[in-house]
Scaffold this active site. Sequence first.
Site, PDB file in Angstrom:
ATOM      1  N   ASP A  21      47.992  -1.856  -0.565  1.00  0.00           N
ATOM      2  CA  ASP A  21      49.088  -1.936  -1.531  1.00  0.00           C
ATOM      3  C   ASP A  21      48.639  -2.592  -2.843  1.00  0.00           C
ATOM      4  O   ASP A  21      47.758  -3.447  -2.838  1.00  0.00           O
ATOM      5  CB  ASP A  21      50.242  -2.739  -0.915  1.00  0.00           C
ATOM      6  CG  ASP A  21      51.570  -2.498  -1.619  1.00  0.00           C
ATOM      7  OD1 ASP A  21      51.652  -1.551  -2.440  1.00  0.00           O
ATOM      8  OD2 ASP A  21      52.524  -3.254  -1.357  1.00  0.00           O
ATOM      9  N   HIS A  38      45.541   4.348  -8.540  1.00  0.00           N
ATOM     10  CA  HIS A  38      45.263   5.053  -7.289  1.00  0.00           C
ATOM     11  C   HIS A  38      43.802   5.499  -7.237  1.00  0.00           C
ATOM     12  O   HIS A  38      43.157   5.436  -6.192  1.00  0.00           O
ATOM     13  CB  HIS A  38      46.193   6.257  -7.134  1.00  0.00           C
ATOM     14  CG  HIS A  38      47.651   5.887  -7.025  1.00  0.00           C
ATOM     15  ND1 HIS A  38      48.091   4.887  -6.201  1.00  0.00           N
ATOM     16  CD2 HIS A  38      48.762   6.378  -7.652  1.00  0.00           C
ATOM     17  CE1 HIS A  38      49.422   4.774  -6.310  1.00  0.00           C
ATOM     18  NE2 HIS A  38      49.840   5.671  -7.192  1.00  0.00           N
ATOM     19  N   LEU A 132      32.346   5.364  13.954  1.00  0.00           N
ATOM     20  CA  LEU A 132      33.608   4.768  13.502  1.00  0.00           C
ATOM     21  C   LEU A 132      34.695   5.822  13.609  1.00  0.00           C
ATOM     22  O   LEU A 132      34.497   6.966  13.204  1.00  0.00           O
ATOM     23  CB  LEU A 132      33.486   4.329  12.031  1.00  0.00           C
ATOM     24  CG  LEU A 132      34.805   3.939  11.328  1.00  0.00           C
ATOM     25  CD1 LEU A 132      35.264   2.549  11.763  1.00  0.00           C
ATOM     26  CD2 LEU A 132      34.653   3.947   9.805  1.00  0.00           C
TER      27      LEU A 132
END
Length: 245
Positions: A21, A38, A132
Amino acid sequence: MDDARFSPDQASPRHVAIIMDGNGRWANARGLPRTLGHRQGAEAVRRCITGAMEMGIPFLTLFGFSSENWRRSSREVDDLMGLLRRYLQSEIAEFHKNGIRLRVIGERDRLPGDIVRLIDDAEKRTSENEALTLVIAISYGGRQEIAAAARQFAAAVAAGELAPEDIDEDTFGAGLLTAGIPDPDMVIRTSGEQRLSNFLLWQSAYSEFIFVDKLWPDFDKSDLEAAVAEFRRRERRYGAAAESL
Ligand code: IPE
Ligand code: IPE
Ligand code: MG
């Protein structure tokens, strides 16, 4: 340093989940359009994935776009979808090369068709990778996920395929989008906000929460390391009395 015999600390987390955020505020503070926040956030995503791999964290979940984020202006939504499209196009080969398995959770039918195809292909292509597991939550909402699972179970019961008493925590959890993924040991949220915003509601029942003031585009490997160090100092009790653990 990490002599477990003398340390009461937690082991390292198996699954780290992050609510990324603060992109908009990062841009605002610089007089830039939110899109640039962004874009910068996507760089932080790269750093974070590399950091998680280097730290040997096996599961990393990143909250990129919530079911409620569709309420933003069509311009911002378009920008975010464009960024996601380009991100997937440019990163999938690299993920595969590095042994990363990609899983995307969320309301897939709300996404543009070409992005759904990119996601389907990437999930298939990387499905055997083990270094991962990267889970990206896009168009994701915890309540929506739980309601969808309940709907499926109700349909199975109505069709006579399942008895109501067969629905328990384990079967219900296996009906969620995160089936097969361990619950997050820790949830990190950047930007100083201290709420879940509909993220992994079921799965975070016993997660440790770590709130970081930094805005997401400024987040780097040292922040991830600091959060993991904080996690290792926590005592998890799962409802039991402290001395019995
Ligand atoms: C997080 O940054 C990214 C998304 C929710 C898509 P925000 O866009 O929420 O940034 P702030 O919270 O407005 O600063
Ligand atoms: C949560 O952030 C969603 C993501 C980070 C992807 P928001 O910025 O949408 O959350 P609220 O609106 O501040 O709760
Ligand atoms: Mg926000």
